[in-house]
Scaffold this motif. Structure first.
Motif, PDB file in Angstrom:
ATOM      1  N   ALA A 100       4.574   6.952  -2.343  1.00  0.00           N
ATOM      2  CA  ALA A 100       3.397   7.664  -2.839  1.00  0.00           C
ATOM      3  C   ALA A 100       3.596   7.966  -4.317  1.00  0.00           C
ATOM      4  O   ALA A 100       4.719   8.221  -4.755  1.00  0.00           O
ATOM      5  N   MET A 101       2.489   7.940  -5.067  1.00  0.00           N
ATOM      6  CA  MET A 101       2.562   8.276  -6.486  1.00  0.00           C
ATOM      7  C   MET A 101       1.205   8.768  -6.958  1.00  0.00           C
ATOM      8  O   MET A 101       0.163   8.237  -6.560  1.00  0.00           O
ATOM      9  N   ALA A 133      -6.705  12.591 -13.419  1.00  0.00           N
ATOM     10  CA  ALA A 133      -5.634  12.321 -12.457  1.00  0.00           C
ATOM     11  C   ALA A 133      -6.013  11.115 -11.612  1.00  0.00           C
ATOM     12  O   ALA A 133      -7.187  10.891 -11.308  1.00  0.00           O
ATOM     13  N   TYR A 134      -4.980  10.357 -11.232  1.00  0.00           N
ATOM     14  CA  TYR A 134      -5.211   9.188 -10.406  1.00  0.00           C
ATOM     15  C   TYR A 134      -4.033   8.988  -9.463  1.00  0.00           C
ATOM     16  O   TYR A 134      -2.899   9.326  -9.757  1.00  0.00           O
ATOM     17  N   ARG A 135      -4.364   8.430  -8.292  1.00  0.00           N
ATOM     18  CA  ARG A 135      -3.366   8.137  -7.260  1.00  0.00           C
ATOM     19  C   ARG A 135      -3.115   6.632  -7.264  1.00  0.00           C
ATOM     20  O   ARG A 135      -4.054   5.838  -7.366  1.00  0.00           O
ATOM     21  N   ARG A 193       0.848  -1.196   0.000  1.00  0.00           N
ATOM     22  CA  ARG A 193       0.000   0.000   0.000  1.00  0.00           C
ATOM     23  C   ARG A 193       0.881   1.242   0.000  1.00  0.00           C
ATOM     24  O   ARG A 193       1.889   1.302   0.688  1.00  0.00           O
ATOM     25  N   LEU A 194       0.450   2.240  -0.750  1.00  0.00           N
ATOM     26  CA  LEU A 194       1.141   3.521  -0.778  1.00  0.00           C
ATOM     27  C   LEU A 194       0.364   4.524   0.068  1.00  0.00           C
ATOM     28  O   LEU A 194      -0.815   4.294   0.399  1.00  0.00           O
ATOM     29  N   ASN A 195       1.011   5.624   0.407  1.00  0.00           N
ATOM     30  CA  ASN A 195       0.346   6.680   1.174  1.00  0.00           C
ATOM     31  C   ASN A 195      -0.774   7.282   0.338  1.00  0.00           C
ATOM     32  O   ASN A 195      -0.576   7.585  -0.837  1.00  0.00           O
ATOM     33  N   ASN A 198       3.539  -3.197  -6.841  1.00  0.00           N
ATOM     34  CA  ASN A 198       4.580  -4.166  -6.504  1.00  0.00           C
ATOM     35  C   ASN A 198       5.974  -3.565  -6.698  1.00  0.00           C
ATOM     36  O   ASN A 198       6.972  -4.274  -6.595  1.00  0.00           O
ATOM     37  N   VAL A 199       6.065  -2.260  -6.947  1.00  0.00           N
ATOM     38  CA  VAL A 199       7.352  -1.570  -7.084  1.00  0.00           C
ATOM     39  C   VAL A 199       7.891  -1.302  -5.680  1.00  0.00           C
ATOM     40  O   VAL A 199       7.263  -0.598  -4.893  1.00  0.00           O
ATOM     41  N   PRO A 200       9.057  -1.858  -5.352  1.00  0.00           N
ATOM     42  CA  PRO A 200       9.583  -1.670  -4.001  1.00  0.00           C
ATOM     43  C   PRO A 200      10.038  -0.229  -3.745  1.00  0.00           C
ATOM     44  O   PRO A 200      10.537   0.439  -4.644  1.00  0.00           O
ATOM     45  N   GLY A 201       9.828   0.213  -2.525  1.00  0.00           N
ATOM     46  CA  GLY A 201      10.348   1.506  -2.101  1.00  0.00           C
ATOM     47  C   GLY A 201       9.474   2.712  -2.353  1.00  0.00           C
ATOM     48  O   GLY A 201       9.610   3.715  -1.668  1.00  0.00           O
TER      49      GLY A 201
END
Length: 159
Positions: free
Chosen positions: A100-101, A87-89, A4-6, A94-97
């Motif tokens: 947030a994007m 726009a989308y968050r 999960r990302l921020n 599965n990209v490590p590190g």
């Protein structure tokens, strides 16, 4: 393994530690470009070669995208203004590190069609930030190639 990302807000596009911004023009009108971006999600692989699969989720409120090489994204649509902005968050990848994007597509009418500006905004630890900045030329090439593909697709009447 996906993580999960921020859940960043839409204005993250202006404040992200890494911002890759690219712009070009296409011959189609803004409304047609918007339809290709926001409404024909499953058509993205036909014009954006880095994408192998894309599908809307959550009744159109989200997307799942797969890239060449196995990268996966699960996204939430943050803005969908017909003819102007999409726009989308990224919520999961599965990209490590990556922490947030957010990606933001801005469309502006021009005398010859539409000006397209794409911003990729991201955050992560220093090695991820450096890697994203180093990837800028390749990402820019992929964007320009995708816009040529989109231009051809829209000119053919496929969308």
């Amino acid at each position: 393994m996906p993580h999960r990302l921020n859940p960043v807000p839409l204005d993250f596009v202006h404040s992200a530690p890494v911002r890759l911004v690219f712009a070009t023009g296409v011959r189609a009108e803004p409304s047609a470009v918007f339809r290709a971006l926001a409404e024909d999600v499953e058509g993205w692989p036909s014009w954006f070669r880095a994408i192998t699969a894309a599908r809307p989720t959550d009744g159109g409120a989200g997307r799942e995208v797969r890239l060449i090489g196995g990268t996966r994204f699960r996204e939430t649509i943050m803005a969908a203004i017909p003819g102007a902005r999409y726009a989308y968050r990224v919520d999961e990848t599965n990209v490590p590190g990556v922490r947030a994007m957010l990606e933001d597509w801005r469309l502006t009418p021009s005398g010859s069609g539409t000006g397209v500006q794409w911003t990729m905004a991201a955050d992560g630890p220093v090695p991820v930030r450096v890697a994203l900045r180093l990837a800028r030329p390749g990402v820019g090439h992929a964007f320009r190639d995708a816009m040529r593909g989109l231009d051809r697709r829209l000119a053919s009447g496929a969308v």
